[in-house]
Design a protein around this motif. Structure first.
Motif, PDB file in Angstrom:
ATOM      1  N   LEU B 121       0.652  -1.120  -0.097  1.00  0.00           N
ATOM      2  CA  LEU B 121      -0.224  -0.049   0.056  1.00  0.00           C
ATOM      3  C   LEU B 121       0.756   1.404  -0.038  1.00  0.00           C
ATOM      4  CD1 LEU B 121      -2.802  -1.012   2.486  1.00  0.00           C
ATOM      5  CD2 LEU B 121      -3.083  -0.582  -0.041  1.00  0.00           C
ATOM      6  N   ILE B 122       2.105   1.241   0.366  1.00  0.00           N
ATOM      7  CA  ILE B 122       2.937   2.283   0.351  1.00  0.00           C
ATOM      8  C   ILE B 122       2.835   2.942  -0.940  1.00  0.00           C
ATOM      9  CG2 ILE B 122       5.454   3.080   0.738  1.00  0.00           C
ATOM     10  CD1 ILE B 122       5.758   0.592   2.436  1.00  0.00           C
ATOM     11  N   ILE B 123       2.743   2.276  -2.156  1.00  0.00           N
ATOM     12  CA  ILE B 123       3.042   3.060  -3.412  1.00  0.00           C
ATOM     13  C   ILE B 123       1.756   3.812  -3.665  1.00  0.00           C
ATOM     14  CG2 ILE B 123       1.760   0.868  -4.362  1.00  0.00           C
ATOM     15  CD1 ILE B 123       3.371   1.128  -6.790  1.00  0.00           C
ATOM     16  N   ILE B 124       0.717   3.615  -2.691  1.00  0.00           N
ATOM     17  CA  ILE B 124      -0.383   4.722  -3.319  1.00  0.00           C
ATOM     18  C   ILE B 124      -0.489   5.662  -2.238  1.00  0.00           C
ATOM     19  CG2 ILE B 124      -1.424   3.149  -4.670  1.00  0.00           C
ATOM     20  CD1 ILE B 124      -3.438   2.394  -2.280  1.00  0.00           C
ATOM     21  N   VAL B 125       0.354   5.800  -1.359  1.00  0.00           N
ATOM     22  CA  VAL B 125       0.312   7.077  -0.315  1.00  0.00           C
ATOM     23  C   VAL B 125       0.325   8.276  -1.015  1.00  0.00           C
ATOM     24  CG1 VAL B 125       1.500   7.974   1.543  1.00  0.00           C
ATOM     25  CG2 VAL B 125       1.208   5.594   1.625  1.00  0.00           C
ATOM     26  N   ALA B 126       1.283   8.426  -1.951  1.00  0.00           N
ATOM     27  CA  ALA B 126       1.455  10.006  -2.554  1.00  0.00           C
ATOM     28  C   ALA B 126       0.197  10.014  -3.249  1.00  0.00           C
ATOM     29  CB  ALA B 126       2.792   9.808  -3.284  1.00  0.00           C
ATOM     30  N   PRO B 127      -0.056   8.836  -4.289  1.00  0.00           N
ATOM     31  CA  PRO B 127      -1.136   9.387  -5.121  1.00  0.00           C
ATOM     32  C   PRO B 127      -2.539   9.745  -4.580  1.00  0.00           C
ATOM     33  CG  PRO B 127      -0.189   7.483  -6.071  1.00  0.00           C
ATOM     34  CD  PRO B 127       0.661   7.796  -4.731  1.00  0.00           C
ATOM     35  N   ILE B 128      -2.761   8.988  -3.208  1.00  0.00           N
ATOM     36  CA  ILE B 128      -4.096   9.342  -2.375  1.00  0.00           C
ATOM     37  C   ILE B 128      -3.853  10.629  -1.849  1.00  0.00           C
ATOM     38  CG2 ILE B 128      -5.038   8.499  -0.506  1.00  0.00           C
ATOM     39  CD1 ILE B 128      -5.152   5.724  -1.119  1.00  0.00           C
ATOM     40  N   ARG B 130      -2.491  13.341  -3.101  1.00  0.00           N
ATOM     41  CA  ARG B 130      -2.834  14.221  -4.199  1.00  0.00           C
ATOM     42  C   ARG B 130      -4.401  14.324  -4.543  1.00  0.00           C
ATOM     43  NH1 ARG B 130       2.335  13.610  -7.975  1.00  0.00           N
ATOM     44  NH2 ARG B 130       0.835  14.839  -9.684  1.00  0.00           N
ATOM     45  N   LEU B 131      -4.795  12.810  -4.620  1.00  0.00           N
ATOM     46  CA  LEU B 131      -6.425  12.743  -4.745  1.00  0.00           C
ATOM     47  C   LEU B 131      -7.263  13.519  -3.762  1.00  0.00           C
ATOM     48  CD1 LEU B 131      -8.093  11.263  -6.720  1.00  0.00           C
ATOM     49  CD2 LEU B 131      -8.456   9.588  -4.802  1.00  0.00           C
ATOM     50  N   LEU B 132      -6.927  13.314  -2.341  1.00  0.00           N
ATOM     51  CA  LEU B 132      -7.839  13.699  -1.454  1.00  0.00           C
ATOM     52  C   LEU B 132      -7.498  15.404  -0.919  1.00  0.00           C
ATOM     53  CD1 LEU B 132      -7.935  10.626   1.036  1.00  0.00           C
ATOM     54  CD2 LEU B 132      -9.322  11.256  -0.730  1.00  0.00           C
ATOM     55  N   VAL B 146     -13.090   7.066   4.380  1.00  0.00           N
ATOM     56  CA  VAL B 146     -12.997   6.544   3.131  1.00  0.00           C
ATOM     57  C   VAL B 146     -12.208   5.643   2.720  1.00  0.00           C
ATOM     58  CG1 VAL B 146     -12.913   7.657   0.740  1.00  0.00           C
ATOM     59  CG2 VAL B 146     -14.262   8.921   2.391  1.00  0.00           C
ATOM     60  N   ALA B 150     -12.239   1.541   1.892  1.00  0.00           N
ATOM     61  CA  ALA B 150     -12.018   1.113   0.386  1.00  0.00           C
ATOM     62  C   ALA B 150     -10.874  -0.119   0.592  1.00  0.00           C
ATOM     63  CB  ALA B 150     -11.349   2.012  -0.410  1.00  0.00           C
ATOM     64  N   MET B 218       0.336   9.628   7.313  1.00  0.00           N
ATOM     65  CA  MET B 218       0.665  10.314   6.146  1.00  0.00           C
ATOM     66  C   MET B 218      -0.444  11.308   5.861  1.00  0.00           C
ATOM     67  SD  MET B 218       3.650   9.367   5.414  1.00  0.00           S
ATOM     68  CE  MET B 218       4.692   8.050   5.991  1.00  0.00           C
TER      69      MET B 218
END
Lengths: 295, 279
Positions: B121-128, B130-132, B146, B150, B218
Motif C-alpha cells: 500500500l505504500i506505493i499509493i500513499v502519495a497518489p491518494i 494528491r487525490l484527497l 473513506v 476501500a 501520512m
C-alpha cells in the motif's frame, strides 16, 4: 421489458458501491503510483518530474540494497509463513476436540491477532531489550547467546526479531481459518474411517489433509502475499537496520519514499515486488487447478 | 493401571500443548502489563523479574494527564466504527452478489478485488494524498474513513460471501414466490440470519481500522485528527526512555480492540465453518 433489464442489472447494483470505491481509492492511485516508476520524482525537488523510461529499473540491477532486500523478503516470508502455518495447524487440531473451557482457551490463544501490528512490533522490541525484557537472558540461559545482548542490533540475528513477532501475531489467522475448515468436515467420514480400522494418523493423512487442502492452498497464498508486503513490524522494530541487514522489499520502499523522498525509485521497486507476487499467485492458482483436475 | 494411563496420557498431552499455546499467546501482553505497573525506581533493578515487588498506577495517570490520548482515543473510535459500518454494508452487498448471481464480468470483479490485496500500500500513499488534498479530505477523519473503507471492503466481501453461502437459496426464493422483491427478501429474510456474520465482519474491519498506522500518519498531520496508533508512535519516539509510560499507553491502546475481539471471535470461526461447507 424494463423489469427484465432491471433484473439483469441487479448484480451490478450490489457490487457497484464496493467496486467504485476500490477503483477510486486503490486502482487509480495504483496506476498513478506505477507511472512514477518511469519518472524521476523526488519530493520537494521542483526540478524533478522528468520521464526517465526504464532508468530506475536499470539502476535496480546494480543496487546492492535491492538484492539484499529481495533475499531478505524470501527468507522473511518463507520462514514466517511456514512457522505461522505449522503452529496454526497444530493449534487448530488441538482446538478441534471438545474439552471443558474450550471457548475461553480459544478466545485467549486468538487474542494476539487483535493486537495492532505496530504495537506487536513495539512489544517484541521491548521483550528483546536486555534492560527491560527477559528474552536475551533466557536465550543466554539456553546457551543460544553468549551474552544477554539485543539480537535486534546484531546484523546476523536481527531478522529473527521481527520474524518472532510475526509468528506470534499470525498463528491465530491460520488457526481460525483451519479450525473453521476442520469443523466443516462431516463427522461421519471419520466414523466410517474408524470403522474400517484406520488409526488416528492414517485418518489425518487420508481424510483430514485432503479435505483441508483447498483451504490450505488459498490461505497460504493470501498470507504469503500479505506477509511479503507487511513492512510495519520491521519498520517499528529495526527500521531495516542495522546497516540494512533486515531490510525487506516493502520496508526498503518505505525507506526510499519517506526517508530519501525518492518516490520514483521507490515506485520502481514496488512495481517489481507487485510483479513477483502476481507471478507467485498465478503459479499457485495454476498448480491448484492442475491438482483438482487430476483428483 | 496401564490402561488408565494409556487413556489419560493423550488428554494430559493435549492439555499441556494447549497450555503452551496460551502461555505463548499471552506472555508478551503480560509483560506489557507488568512493565506498565512497575514503579520507576524498580524498573531497571527488577527489569527481568516476572512481577515487581511493588506496583503503581502512576504511569497510567501520567499518560492520561500529559498526553492527548483521550482525544486520540475518541478519533480512533469514530474512524473505526464508521469504517466498520460502511465497509460491512458495501461488502455485504458485494458478497451477496458473489454468492447468489452469475453475471457477466463476475470474474473481473473478483479479480479486481484480489489484485487490490496484492500490492504494498505504500506505493499509493502519495497518489491518494494528491487525490484527497483538493477535496479537503486530508487532515480529516472523513478522509481516513473513506480510505479505510476501500482497503477493507475486498476481504470483508469475501468473508460475507462465505456467510451467505451458508444460507440456503430456497429461503429468499420462497419469499420471492410470495411476491417480495429480491431486495425485500434480502432485508427481511436473509440479513437477520447473517447477523453473526455481519458482527464478525464488522468486528474484523473495526480491528483493522483501529490498527492502521501508515495512512493515518501520512494523511493526518494535525494532532486534533490523529488516531491512536499515530499518537502512540509519536509518544513512543518522544518518551523513548520512559518504558513505564510507553507500555501503559500500549495497554490502553489494546483495551478496546482486545475486548471487541474476545466478543466476536467465535462468530468468525462459526461463520467461516458455515461457508466452507459449500466451499
Amino acid at each position: 421489458m424494463s423489469r427484465a433489464l432491471a433484473l439483469k442489472l441487479e448484480p451490478y447494483f450490489y457490487t457497484a458501491p464496493s467496486l467504485l470505491l476500490i477503483a477510486a481509492i486503490m486502482l487509480v492511485p495504483l496506476v498513478t503510483g506505477l507511472s512514477y516508476a518511469f519518472h524521476d520524482l523526488i519530493l520537494l525537488d521542483p526540478l524533478s518530474g522528468d520521464f526517465v523510461g526504464l532508468d530506475h529499473f536499470r539502476e535496480l540491477l546494480d543496487d546492492d540494497g535491492f538484492w539484499t532486500a529481495l533475499r531478505n523478503t524470501v527468507v522473511w516470508t518463507a520462514v514466517s509463513v511456514a512457522l505461522q502455518f505449522t503452529f496454526g495447524l497444530i493449534l487448530a487440531l488441538l482446538l478441534n476436540r471438545p474439552f471443558p473451557g474450550r471457548g475461553l482457551v480459544q478466545a485467549l490463544v486468538f487474542l494476539p491477532w487483535a493486537v495492532p501490528g505496530f504495537l506487536s512490533g513495539l512489544t517484541w522490541a521491548w521483550l528483546f531489550n536486555p534492560v527491560i525484557g527477559p528474552l536475551p537472558h533466557w536465550l543466554q540461559g539456553l546457551g543460544l547467546l553468549a551474552t544477554p545482548q539485543n539480537i535486534l542490533s546484531d546484523p546476523h540475528l536481527a531478522l529473527w526479531g521481527p520474524i518472532a513477532a510475526n509468528v506470534w501475531w499470525g498463528i491465530p489467522f491460520f488457526a481460525i481459518t483451519l479450525l473453521a475448515a476442520l469443523q466443516s468436515i462431516p463427522k461421519d467420514i471419520y466414523e466410517a474411517a474408524a470403522m474400517d480400522g484406520a488409526g488416528p494418523l492414517l485418518r489425518f493423512r487420508r481424510v483430514t489433509l485432503p479435505l483441508l487442502a483447498p483451504t490450505i492452498a488459498i490461505t497460504v497464498m493470501l498470507r504469503t502475499v500479505w506477509v511479503a508486503n507487511f513492512a510495519e513490524l520491521i519498520v517499528v522494530m529495526t527500521k531495516g537496520g542495522p546497516a540494512d541487514a533486515t531490510q525487506i522489499l516493502s520496508s526498503y520502499i518505505f525507506t526510499l519514499a519517506f526517508q530519501r523522498l525518492d518516490f520514483g525509485y521507490a515506485s520502481a521497486v514496488a512495481a517489481v515486488l507487485l510483479l513477483l507476487l502476481l507471478a507467485y499467485a498465478a503459479a499457485v492458482m495454476v498448480l491448484r487447478h492442475a491438482m483438482t483436475e487430476r483428483a | 493401571m496401564n490402561k488408565t494411563f494409556a487413556r489419560v496420557l493423550p488428554r494430559v498431552l493435549h492439555a499441556l500443548a494447549l497450555a503452551a499455546f496460551v502461555a505463548f499467546a499471552l506472555f508478551p501482553l503480560f509483560w506489557l502489563l507488568k512493565v506498565s505497573l512497575t514503579p520507576d525506581d524498580l524498573m531497571y533493578g527488577e527489569g527481568v523479574r516476572l512481577w515487581p515487588s511493588r506496583v503503581t498506577l502512576d504511569h497510567y495517570g501520567a499518560v492520561l494527564r500529559h498526553s492527548q490520548f483521550p482525544l486520540f482515543f475518541r478519533n480512533s473510535l469514530i474512524v473505526s466504527a464508521a469504517t466498520g459500518l460502511l465497509a460491512t454494508a458495501a461488502a455485504s452487498a458485494a458478497g451477496y452478489a458473489f454468492s447468489r448471481f452469475r453475471f457477466r464480468g463476475k470474474a473481473w470483479v473478483v479479480g479486481v478485488m484480489l489484485i487490490s490485496q496484492m500490492f504494498p500500500l505504500i506505493i499509493i500513499v502519495a497518489p491518494i494524498f494528491r487525490l484527497l488534498a483538493p477535496l479537503g479530505l486530508t487532515n480529516s477523519l472523513t478522509g481516513l474513513v473513506v480510505v479505510y473503507t476501500a482497503f477493507n471492503t475486498p476481504f470483508a466481501a469475501f468473508l460475507m460471501q462465505s456467510f451467505f453461502e451458508a444460507i440456503p437459496k430456497d429461503l429468499e426464493e420462497a419469499a420471492m414466490m410470495d411476491g417480495a422483491t429480491r431486495f425485500q427478501a434480502l432485508r427481511h429474510v436473509i440479513l437477520p440470519l447473517t447477523l453473526p456474520g455481519l458482527a464478525a465482519t464488522g468486528g474484523f474491519v473495526f480491528t483493522a481500522a483501529w490498527s492502521e498506522l501508515l495512512f493515518s500518519l501520512m494523511l493526518n498531520s494535525s494532532a486534533a485528527v490523529s488516531t491512536f496508533p499515530a499518537g502512540l508512535l509519536g509518544f513512543v519516539s518522544k518518551f523513548s526512555v520512559d518504558f513505564g509510560q510507553m507500555m501503559a499507553a500500549g495497554v490502553l491502546a489494546l483495551l478496546p480492540v482486545g475486548a471487541f475481539f474476545l466478543l466476536i471471535q467465535r462468530y468468525l470461526v462459526q461463520g467461516l465453518t458455515a461457508g466452507a461447507v459449500k466451499g
